[in-house]
Design a protein around this motif. Structure first.
Motif, PDB file in Angstrom:
ATOM      1  N   LYS A   3       0.856  -1.176   0.000  1.00 58.01           N
ATOM      2  CA  LYS A   3       0.000   0.000   0.000  1.00 58.01           C
ATOM      3  C   LYS A   3       0.899   1.235   0.000  1.00 58.01           C
ATOM      4  CE  LYS A   3      -4.283  -1.666   0.453  1.00 58.01           C
ATOM      5  NZ  LYS A   3      -5.374  -1.307  -0.504  1.00 58.01           N
ATOM      6  N   ILE A   4       0.362   2.343  -0.478  1.00 57.54           N
ATOM      7  CA  ILE A   4       1.134   3.583  -0.454  1.00 57.54           C
ATOM      8  C   ILE A   4       1.137   4.131   0.970  1.00 57.54           C
ATOM      9  CG2 ILE A   4       1.352   5.913  -1.351  1.00 57.54           C
ATOM     10  CD1 ILE A   4       1.877   3.729  -3.402  1.00 57.54           C
ATOM     11  N   ASP A   5       2.287   4.027   1.614  1.00 58.83           N
ATOM     12  CA  ASP A   5       2.476   4.604   2.944  1.00 58.83           C
ATOM     13  C   ASP A   5       3.930   5.047   3.038  1.00 58.83           C
ATOM     14  OD1 ASP A   5       4.006   2.312   3.349  1.00 58.83           O
ATOM     15  OD2 ASP A   5       2.429   1.274   4.470  1.00 58.83           O
ATOM     16  N   LYS A   6       4.355   5.438   4.213  1.00 57.53           N
ATOM     17  CA  LYS A   6       5.718   5.954   4.347  1.00 57.53           C
ATOM     18  C   LYS A   6       6.779   4.891   4.117  1.00 57.53           C
ATOM     19  CE  LYS A   6       5.348   5.606   9.405  1.00 57.53           C
ATOM     20  NZ  LYS A   6       6.101   4.374   9.571  1.00 57.53           N
ATOM     21  N   ASP A   7       6.393   3.610   4.120  1.00 57.74           N
ATOM     22  CA  ASP A   7       7.363   2.529   3.952  1.00 57.74           C
ATOM     23  C   ASP A   7       7.277   1.854   2.583  1.00 57.74           C
ATOM     24  OD1 ASP A   7       8.256   2.833   6.621  1.00 57.74           O
ATOM     25  OD2 ASP A   7       6.519   1.687   7.328  1.00 57.74           O
ATOM     26  N   TYR A   8       6.524   2.424   1.649  1.00 56.01           N
ATOM     27  CA  TYR A   8       6.287   1.722   0.382  1.00 56.01           C
ATOM     28  C   TYR A   8       7.569   1.550  -0.436  1.00 56.01           C
ATOM     29  CZ  TYR A   8       6.712   5.866  -2.618  1.00 56.01           C
ATOM     30  OH  TYR A   8       7.194   6.940  -3.307  1.00 56.01           O
ATOM     31  N   VAL A   9       8.526   2.462  -0.279  1.00 60.86           N
ATOM     32  CA  VAL A   9       9.751   2.408  -1.089  1.00 60.86           C
ATOM     33  C   VAL A   9      10.518   1.115  -0.835  1.00 60.86           C
ATOM     34  CG1 VAL A   9      11.995   3.484  -1.504  1.00 60.86           C
ATOM     35  CG2 VAL A   9       9.958   4.907  -1.290  1.00 60.86           C
ATOM     36  N   ALA A  10      10.522   0.647   0.404  1.00 62.32           N
ATOM     37  CA  ALA A  10      11.254  -0.584   0.724  1.00 62.32           C
ATOM     38  C   ALA A  10      10.701  -1.763  -0.059  1.00 62.32           C
ATOM     39  CB  ALA A  10      11.175  -0.857   2.228  1.00 62.32           C
TER      40      ALA A  10
ATOM     41  N   LEU B 117       4.035   0.688  -9.243  1.00 59.02           N
ATOM     42  CA  LEU B 117       3.604   1.899  -8.543  1.00 59.02           C
ATOM     43  C   LEU B 117       2.408   2.531  -9.240  1.00 59.02           C
ATOM     44  CD1 LEU B 117       4.250   3.605  -6.124  1.00 59.02           C
ATOM     45  CD2 LEU B 117       5.933   4.863  -7.484  1.00 59.02           C
ATOM     46  N   GLU B 118       2.405   2.529 -10.571  1.00 55.45           N
ATOM     47  CA  GLU B 118       1.281   3.081 -11.322  1.00 55.45           C
ATOM     48  C   GLU B 118      -0.001   2.297 -11.037  1.00 55.45           C
ATOM     49  OE1 GLU B 118       0.126   3.371 -15.990  1.00 55.45           O
ATOM     50  OE2 GLU B 118       2.090   4.175 -15.416  1.00 55.45           O
ATOM     51  N   ALA B 119       0.111   0.969 -10.979  1.00 61.14           N
ATOM     52  CA  ALA B 119      -1.076   0.139 -10.734  1.00 61.14           C
ATOM     53  C   ALA B 119      -1.672   0.407  -9.357  1.00 61.14           C
ATOM     54  CB  ALA B 119      -0.708  -1.346 -10.880  1.00 61.14           C
ATOM     55  N   ILE B 120      -0.822   0.464  -8.331  1.00 58.11           N
ATOM     56  CA  ILE B 120      -1.353   0.640  -6.974  1.00 58.11           C
ATOM     57  C   ILE B 120      -1.857   2.063  -6.764  1.00 58.11           C
ATOM     58  CG2 ILE B 120       0.785   1.266  -5.789  1.00 58.11           C
ATOM     59  CD1 ILE B 120      -1.939  -1.166  -4.565  1.00 58.11           C
ATOM     60  N   LEU B 121      -1.205   3.065  -7.381  1.00 57.41           N
ATOM     61  CA  LEU B 121      -1.704   4.442  -7.293  1.00 57.41           C
ATOM     62  C   LEU B 121      -3.053   4.574  -7.988  1.00 57.41           C
ATOM     63  CD1 LEU B 121       1.470   6.662  -7.877  1.00 57.41           C
ATOM     64  CD2 LEU B 121      -0.052   6.742  -5.892  1.00 57.41           C
ATOM     65  N   THR B 122      -3.187   3.935  -9.142  1.00 59.09           N
ATOM     66  CA  THR B 122      -4.462   3.974  -9.858  1.00 59.09           C
ATOM     67  C   THR B 122      -5.579   3.422  -8.989  1.00 59.09           C
ATOM     68  OG1 THR B 122      -3.361   3.741 -12.007  1.00 59.09           O
ATOM     69  CG2 THR B 122      -5.692   3.160 -11.916  1.00 59.09           C
ATOM     70  N   ALA B 123      -5.308   2.290  -8.341  1.00 55.57           N
ATOM     71  CA  ALA B 123      -6.327   1.667  -7.497  1.00 55.57           C
ATOM     72  C   ALA B 123      -6.640   2.519  -6.273  1.00 55.57           C
ATOM     73  CB  ALA B 123      -5.853   0.276  -7.074  1.00 55.57           C
TER      74      ALA B 123
ATOM     75  N   GLN C 293      -6.580  16.148  -6.982  1.00 50.20           N
ATOM     76  CA  GLN C 293      -5.450  16.759  -7.673  1.00 50.20           C
ATOM     77  C   GLN C 293      -4.389  15.710  -8.023  1.00 50.20           C
ATOM     78  OE1 GLN C 293      -4.342  19.950  -4.869  1.00 50.20           O
ATOM     79  NE2 GLN C 293      -4.922  21.411  -6.468  1.00 50.20           N
ATOM     80  N   LEU C 294      -4.108  14.824  -7.077  1.00 46.97           N
ATOM     81  CA  LEU C 294      -3.128  13.761  -7.340  1.00 46.97           C
ATOM     82  C   LEU C 294      -3.624  12.830  -8.441  1.00 46.97           C
ATOM     83  CD1 LEU C 294      -2.045  12.866  -3.680  1.00 46.97           C
ATOM     84  CD2 LEU C 294      -0.777  14.215  -5.369  1.00 46.97           C
ATOM     85  N   GLY C 295      -4.917  12.531  -8.412  1.00 49.28           N
ATOM     86  CA  GLY C 295      -5.498  11.678  -9.443  1.00 49.28           C
ATOM     87  C   GLY C 295      -5.384  12.308 -10.820  1.00 49.28           C
TER      88      GLY C 295
ATOM     89  N   ILE D 173       4.120  11.549  -6.677  1.00 49.37           N
ATOM     90  CA  ILE D 173       2.682  11.441  -6.406  1.00 49.37           C
ATOM     91  C   ILE D 173       2.441  10.547  -5.194  1.00 49.37           C
ATOM     92  CG2 ILE D 173       0.465  10.631  -7.314  1.00 49.37           C
ATOM     93  CD1 ILE D 173       1.469  11.357 -10.118  1.00 49.37           C
ATOM     94  N   ALA D 174       3.153   9.405  -5.153  1.00 48.37           N
ATOM     95  CA  ALA D 174       2.989   8.472  -4.034  1.00 48.37           C
ATOM     96  C   ALA D 174       3.401   9.109  -2.713  1.00 48.37           C
ATOM     97  CB  ALA D 174       3.804   7.202  -4.286  1.00 48.37           C
TER      98      ALA D 174
END
Length: 387
Positions: free
Chosen positions: A203-210, A225-231, A245-247, A274-275
């Protein structure tokens, strides 16, 4: 012969000439039952069968038989002709991956996911896969399927990995979308599924980069990243000014059909920006103490349109404005359902914004329709019923 359940889709008796339908069959069960009844038997001069519908299933056959039109037509003609549609349906599904050689490797699965990262390509694959899955369920366990099991198993793994990436879903939750015979097949042959299960889901949170770092290339990271942001931004649709705005930024980025090899690094940076903003926005309401319905949405609007960029001041203004509206009993549940309710809130909010407390916002007191007002009312409408 009277069949209740056990033999309904598994028996093969061309001598059967009439089916009396008195239960709500649909999809692969109905397809099998009709096609087997229609199986020709030249020795008895039988060309087709007869279905006597006591239940009313045929009143909307398109809905009851949720298959593409060509499959429905073959089902109503002949069992053997229905089976003959299998190779074409497999080929149609594999079209999404025409430049990929199927292999039980992580690289192959990631290449397939890159091929359907575009939303339109993903929809085509999902539609074709579900159509093939229903056909597979109807025809199974006929030997005509045997030569296609390897390809179908791989397609199942791509679908599972794609859906998990879209939804951040658990393995069991995603498997539950598949039909019973398909689940049985992939449980017998797990090499592709093991690869799908090993891909990072986040999920997109502060730890998503790991989690993102587990993927090998910028193109793979960008696709995930594009798929999970879209969802996630679709789920948040209507949930706030910032999310919209992010969308919009994400939608603009997705319209760019850049060559993956040349633009993957730059695309990944833009997606990560964006994430990062979404992860920040997810935590902001609690950090700023804007937990009452309408407060955070109003804050995001003030931040966009105000001359002041003092976060603490803007948060205090948002709290005061919502408290003013609630204190005057203008935000009861359902207030936004009437034109009068919206008008009263709009007029009161506009008058409140003229209060000297809000001078630093920089709004023009002589403007009867300042730019912040419309978006602010929209955010308050979105919060109606949440309190």
């Amino acid at each position: 012969m009277i069949v209740c359940d056990r033999l309904l889709t598994g028996f093969d008796a061309p001598v059967e000439q009439v089916m009396y339908l008195d239960k709500p069959l649909r999809d692969h069960n109905l397809l099998q039952a009709i096609a087997r009844t229609n199986r020709p038997l030249p020795a008895m001069n039988k060309r087709t069968g007869v279905v006597v519908d006591y239940f009313g299933v045929f009143s909307n056959l398109t809905k009851a038989l949720n298959f593409d039109e060509n499959i429905r037509e073959e089902a109503l003609i002949d069992w053997d002709k229905l089976k003959a549609t299998v190779p074409g349906e497999v080929e149609r599904c594999i079209e999404s991956f025409k430049d990929i050689t199927i292999a039980d490797t992580r690289e192959c699965l990631l290449a397939a996911l890159r091929a359907i990262k575009d939303p339109d390509a993903a929809k085509i694959f999902e539609h074709n896969f579900k159509s093939l899955e229903r056909l597979w369920e109807a025809v199974s366990p006929d030997p005509v399927l045997y030569e296609h099991r390897y390809t179908y198993n791989w397609l199942c793994s791509v679908y599972i990995a794609h859906r998990r990436r879209q939804r951040g879903a658990s393995k069991q939750g995603t498997y539950g979308e598949l039909s019973a015979k398909t689940r049985a097949l992939i449980e017998q042959n797990t090499q592709f599924m093991d690869l799908a299960d090993s891909l990072p889901v986040f999920k997109i949170d502060k730890d998503y980069v790991a989690k993102l770092e587990e993927l090998p290339s910028p193109a793979d990271k960008a696709a995930a990243l594009e798929a999970i942001l879209t969802a996630e931004l679709a789920e948040d649709d209507g949930g706030g000014f910032t999310y919209r705005q992010l969308g919009e930024r994400l939608a603009r980025l997705k319209t760019r059909k850049d060559a993956a090899d040349k633009a993957a690094e730059e695309r990944l940076k833009e997606l990560q920006a964006i994430a990062d903003e979404k992860a920040t926005a997810d935590e902001e309401p609690e950090r700023l103490g804007l937990t009452q319905p309408g407060e955070y949405g109003l804050f995001t609007v003030l931040r966009e349109y105000s001359a002041s960029k003092d976060e603490a001041y803007l948060a205090d203004c948002a709290r005061r404005m919502v408290a003013h509206l609630r204190g005057n009993q203008l935000l009861p549940a359902g207030w936004s359902n009437s034109k009068g309710g919206r008008m009263r809130v709009e007029q009161s909010l506009l008058a409140e914004s003229w209060n000297p407390t809000y001078t630093a916002l920089g709004f023009d007191a002589d403007d009867a329709n300042p730019p912040f007002l419309g978006p602010a009312i929209e955010e308050l409408v979105n919060s109606d019923g949440l309190g």
